[in-house]
Design a protein around this motif. Structure first.
Motif: not given
Length: 340
Positions: A242-259
């Motif tokens: 499954x995944x990964x699932x990711x959402x952008x951070x304020x600086x243009x990077x991302x938090x990525x959650x992966x399995x």
């Protein structure tokens, strides 16, 4: 019934006649301009309500120790992890207990998108009975489905989480193959797995040190030394389904959650010796804990990363937290060493 149809038809005819005899133009709709970016999929109040409903489902599932109850608002890796914790609790007569989970938020981020899946993340308060907050990820896969908990990780001690976009503005969803980061979310998980399988991997310099890998590798080394009179202990990992699932951070990077999945294998190599599995692996084996050939403990793992934008000065990828649960144990007696 027929009288109603006649009356309705007469009304339509009258309306058409009035329109035909009037020279005034029929008013045209004047919609508001379409926003350049979609609004957040959830406002703060609705997100709070979703988090509370998810918490209630987790509480009900934990009380019943029943994944079916849990599945009303928990899905994907989170459902696999919690189900594994229920099995461990049963196998150990309650000695192993499910990790405390709370959805009470400190910081929230909601995707701003008209498409699906829609993603929301929150950094929580510290759960009761724990001393570190969680990062939880929720996903709404389809328009008529509810948001469900997709995954959670316990944040590492002292970790600095990146600034998230405020829920009122919304955050961009980052696709698994997005090339706006120093590595795509898919590559991040693949490369992290490579550093577990080979500490000398070419990708190792891309990642900051983290407690999860340090503990995993050191524990495996200690176990290998402890069983050397009868066999060895080895570790391997692979990318999860499954995944990964990711959402952008304020600086243009991302938090990525992966399995990912990790496998700890005990292999008996010395004929005539005795090797037994202990701990959680032994508990899932049941009454027969002897390792005749090999025994493998398989764990489901979720890891959250901060991934900098492609143009960042510091391109180091930082693991923010992890959750790991032993979900399965297999044995292969056919690989036993030949008796001399």
């Amino acid at each position: 019934m027929r009288a109603r149809r006649t009356s309705a038809a007469a009304g339509v005819a009258l309306a058409l006649a009035l329109l035909a005899g009037c020279s005034t133009e029929v008013p045209q709709p004047d919609p508001d301009p379409v926003a350049e970016t979609p609004p957040p999929a959830l406002d703060e109040a609705r997100f709070d309500r979703v988090l509370q409903e998810v918490a209630e489902a987790i509480s009900a599932g934990d009380e019943a120790r029943d994944p079916e109850v849990l599945s009303t608002r928990v899905t994907g890796p989170a459902l696999d992890l919690r189900s594994g914790e229920y099995r461990l609790a049963e196998a150990t007569d309650g000695e192993a207990v499910p990790e405390p989970i709370t959805t009470a938020p400190q910081v929230q981020a909601v995707s701003a998108t008209a498409d699906f899946p829609r993603i929301a993340m929150a950094i929580t308060e510290m759960p009761e009975g724990a001393n570190l907050p969680l990062l939880v990820t929720l996903v709404q896969p389809e328009p008529r489905e509810q948001y469900k908990l997709w995954g959670w990780v316990q944040l590492f001690p002292g970790v600095q989480t990146p600034a998230l976009t405020h829920p009122e503005a919304g955050s961009a969803v980052v696709a698994p193959d997005a090339d706006t980061l120093v590595a795509t979310p898919t590559e991040v998980v693949e490369r992290f797995v490579a550093t577990i399988n080979d500490t000398g991997s070419e990708f190792a310099p891309q990642f900051a040190a983290d407690p999860y890998r340090d503990s995993l590798l050191s524990t495996t080394a200690e176990l290998d030394e402890a069983v050397q009179a009868a066999g060895d202990a080895t570790l391997s990992a692979e990318v999860g389904d499954d995944g990964p699932v990711s959402i952008a951070t304020a600086d243009g990077g991302a938090i990525v959650m992966g399995e990912l999945r990790s496998e700890l294998t005990f292999q008996k190599t010395v004929a005539g010796s005795e090797l037994r599995a202990g701990g959680a692996i032994g508990a899932l084996l049941g009454d027969d804990t002897e390792v005749r050939g090999s025994v493998t403990g398989i764990s489901d793992v979720l890891v959250a990363f901060y991934v900098p934008p492609a143009d960042a000065e510091d391109t180091t990828i930082q693991a923010l937290g992890a959750t790991t649960v032993l979900v399965e144990v297999t044995r292969d007696d056919s690989s036993a060493p030949a008796e001399e």
